[in-house]
Design a protein around this motif. Structure first.
Motif, PDB file in Angstrom:
ATOM      1  N   PHE A 196       0.813  -1.224   0.000  1.00 39.27           N
ATOM      2  CA  PHE A 196       0.000   0.000   0.000  1.00 39.27           C
ATOM      3  C   PHE A 196       0.842   1.268   0.000  1.00 39.27           C
ATOM      4  CE2 PHE A 196       0.899   0.294   4.469  1.00 39.27           C
ATOM      5  CZ  PHE A 196       0.617   1.596   4.835  1.00 39.27           C
ATOM      6  N   HIS A 197       2.050   1.215   0.553  1.00 40.05           N
ATOM      7  CA  HIS A 197       2.887   2.418   0.624  1.00 40.05           C
ATOM      8  C   HIS A 197       3.994   2.403  -0.426  1.00 40.05           C
ATOM      9  CE1 HIS A 197       4.825   5.915   2.424  1.00 40.05           C
ATOM     10  NE2 HIS A 197       5.971   5.256   2.378  1.00 40.05           N
ATOM     11  N   SER A 234      -3.788  -6.820   2.090  1.00 45.16           N
ATOM     12  CA  SER A 234      -4.984  -6.357   1.386  1.00 45.16           C
ATOM     13  C   SER A 234      -5.688  -7.462   0.616  1.00 45.16           C
ATOM     14  CB  SER A 234      -4.592  -5.242   0.413  1.00 45.16           C
ATOM     15  OG  SER A 234      -5.681  -4.905  -0.427  1.00 45.16           O
ATOM     16  N   ASP A 277      -5.652  -0.782  11.720  1.00 44.76           N
ATOM     17  CA  ASP A 277      -6.151  -0.726  10.333  1.00 44.76           C
ATOM     18  C   ASP A 277      -6.348  -2.094   9.687  1.00 44.76           C
ATOM     19  OD1 ASP A 277      -6.369   2.029  10.358  1.00 44.76           O
ATOM     20  OD2 ASP A 277      -5.249   2.325   8.504  1.00 44.76           O
ATOM     21  N   ASN A 331     -11.614   0.425  11.039  1.00 44.19           N
ATOM     22  CA  ASN A 331     -11.701   1.738  10.423  1.00 44.19           C
ATOM     23  C   ASN A 331     -10.902   2.757  11.233  1.00 44.19           C
ATOM     24  OD1 ASN A 331     -13.340   2.703  12.575  1.00 44.19           O
ATOM     25  ND2 ASN A 331     -15.227   2.105  11.519  1.00 44.19           N
ATOM     26  N   THR A 332     -10.928   4.008  10.789  1.00 41.82           N
ATOM     27  CA  THR A 332     -10.127   5.052  11.436  1.00 41.82           C
ATOM     28  C   THR A 332     -10.483   5.220  12.904  1.00 41.82           C
ATOM     29  OG1 THR A 332      -9.647   6.278   9.419  1.00 41.82           O
ATOM     30  CG2 THR A 332      -9.735   7.562  11.459  1.00 41.82           C
ATOM     31  N   LYS A 338      -0.425   4.736   7.743  1.00 38.31           N
ATOM     32  CA  LYS A 338      -1.672   4.007   7.525  1.00 38.31           C
ATOM     33  C   LYS A 338      -2.841   4.940   7.250  1.00 38.31           C
ATOM     34  CE  LYS A 338      -0.774  -0.581   9.103  1.00 38.31           C
ATOM     35  NZ  LYS A 338      -1.119  -1.707   9.966  1.00 38.31           N
ATOM     36  N   ASP A 339      -3.919   4.336   6.744  1.00 37.39           N
ATOM     37  CA  ASP A 339      -5.069   5.129   6.326  1.00 37.39           C
ATOM     38  C   ASP A 339      -5.703   5.890   7.479  1.00 37.39           C
ATOM     39  OD1 ASP A 339      -4.782   4.420   3.702  1.00 37.39           O
ATOM     40  OD2 ASP A 339      -6.287   2.839   3.739  1.00 37.39           O
ATOM     41  N   GLY A 348      -3.950   9.066   7.541  1.00 38.41           N
ATOM     42  CA  GLY A 348      -4.332   9.873   6.391  1.00 38.41           C
ATOM     43  C   GLY A 348      -5.718  10.460   6.518  1.00 38.41           C
ATOM     44  N   GLU A 349      -6.668   9.666   6.995  1.00 45.62           N
ATOM     45  CA  GLU A 349      -8.036  10.160   7.143  1.00 45.62           C
ATOM     46  C   GLU A 349      -8.151  11.161   8.295  1.00 45.62           C
ATOM     47  OE1 GLU A 349     -10.853   6.978   7.309  1.00 45.62           O
ATOM     48  OE2 GLU A 349     -10.268   6.165   5.359  1.00 45.62           O
ATOM     49  N   GLN A 406      -0.950   9.427   0.824  1.00 44.15           N
ATOM     50  CA  GLN A 406       0.093   8.498   1.247  1.00 44.15           C
ATOM     51  C   GLN A 406       1.437   9.156   1.528  1.00 44.15           C
ATOM     52  OE1 GLN A 406       1.265   5.463   1.979  1.00 44.15           O
ATOM     53  NE2 GLN A 406      -0.819   4.841   2.427  1.00 44.15           N
ATOM     54  N   ARG A 431       2.260  11.694   5.294  1.00 49.16           N
ATOM     55  CA  ARG A 431       1.795  11.230   6.611  1.00 49.16           C
ATOM     56  C   ARG A 431       2.927  11.068   7.622  1.00 49.16           C
ATOM     57  NH1 ARG A 431      -2.445   6.551   4.327  1.00 49.16           N
ATOM     58  NH2 ARG A 431      -3.725   8.008   3.118  1.00 49.16           N
TER      59      ARG A 431
END
Length: 299
Positions: free
Chosen positions: A41-42, A76, A202, A206-207, A234-235, A238-239, A245, A248
């Motif tokens: 993901f990164h 993922s 994560d 969720n966040t 991680k998301d 970010g959120e 990406q 962060r």
């Protein structure tokens, strides 16, 4: 009277992991991420080539990483499945080449027993399992080889989609899962001083779940085993900050420092130099280490 920060009670805080020794009562280990996957993901495949993966691992150690985590299959669900043989082909050569040039701890990020065994034969010290030792035979491989294990919480495990994960109390449920899987590990013959836990930020969360886990991390570290956190880029960061990406870094450092203050002792990260500096500063503020270059000029 000492004003040093007290640490959570840790089972066997002084540990020999591979070729290095750690005192988790007053030390934080930095784990560098090396993904030999085309879809991380990164990294987005930047370390997929063998020479790129080996170079990244060596660079991380030169930058101060205590530990290198090498993976060949992303968590993922948005990926094509691969067989154990292909996963072995991805990780074993990297592990062998890195083992030949460093005494840093090497872990393999896998949930498959055959991959874990091949990785240990190539020189890995630890099995980092995001499936919580649920794959039949994995705990037995760890017990038989004497490898360390990272027991991580997730609902579905690597490559399995979980839609809209929900929890009544995410921290209590993650802690309960980790306690149950640690008991399973002990029953399988894995020694207590080989066990590390990870709440799995994560991973099928969720966040809001990941923020709550960070806020109440002391309920995880209270289980008693050294706690690893994998927060890097991680998301949920970010959120929380509305950052893509590549932006962060500050959020990652802040979240990692909070985690250390709440008892985390291993940080899995992409940016090794910034993490090492923030960790060493945190350790010094807590009274665990002396400044590296103190001035004696009191004028």
């Amino acid at each position: 009277m000492s004003r040093e920060q007290t640490s959570p009670a840790i089972i066997a805080p002084v540990r020999r992991i591979g070729r290095r020794e750690f005192d988790f009562a007053r030390q934080v280990a930095v784990m560098a991420i090396v993904n030999r996957t085309p879809n991380s993901f990164h990294d987005q495949g930047r370390t997929y080539a063998l020479d790129s993966a080996v170079a990244a691992a060596r660079r991380a150690v030169d930058e101060g990483a205590d530990w290198v985590d090498i993976g060949g299959f992303a968590f993922s669900a948005a990926q094509a499945g691969i067989g154990a043989a292909e996963e072995i082909d991805r990780v074993a050569p990297v592990i062998a080449e890195v083992r030949a040039v460093t005494d840093a701890v090497i872990s393999v990020d896998t949930h498959r027993p055959e991959v874990a065994r091949a990785a240990i034969e190539a020189g890995a010290d630890v099995i980092n399992d995001t499936n919580g030792l649920r794959e039949p035979g994995l705990a037995e491989v760890a017990a038989a080889t004497g490898a360390g294990v990272v027991v991580t919480h997730s609902l579905g495990g690597p490559g399995r989609r979980v839609f809209r994960p929900s929890y009544d109390d995410v921290v209590a449920e993650v802690a309960g899962f980790l306690r149950e899987r640690v008991a399973y590990a002990l029953e399988a013959g894995i020694a207590p001083d080989k066990i590390i836990i990870d709440p799995g930020h994560d991973l099928n969360k969720n966040t809001f779940h990941s923020l709550e886990l960070t806020r109440r991390l002391e309920e995880i570290t209270a289980i008693g085993y050294p706690t690893l956190v994998a927060l890097s880029n991680k998301d949920f960061i970010g959120e929380t900050l509305d950052r893509p990406q590549g932006q962060r870094a500050e959020g990652t450092i802040a979240a990692n420092v909070v985690a250390v203050l709440k008892g985390a002792r291993i940080l899995r990260v992409h940016d090794v130099p910034a993490t090492v500096a923030s960790v060493r500063m945190t350790e010094a503020v807590l009274g665990w280490r002396a400044p590296l270059a103190p001035s004696h000029n009191l004028a």
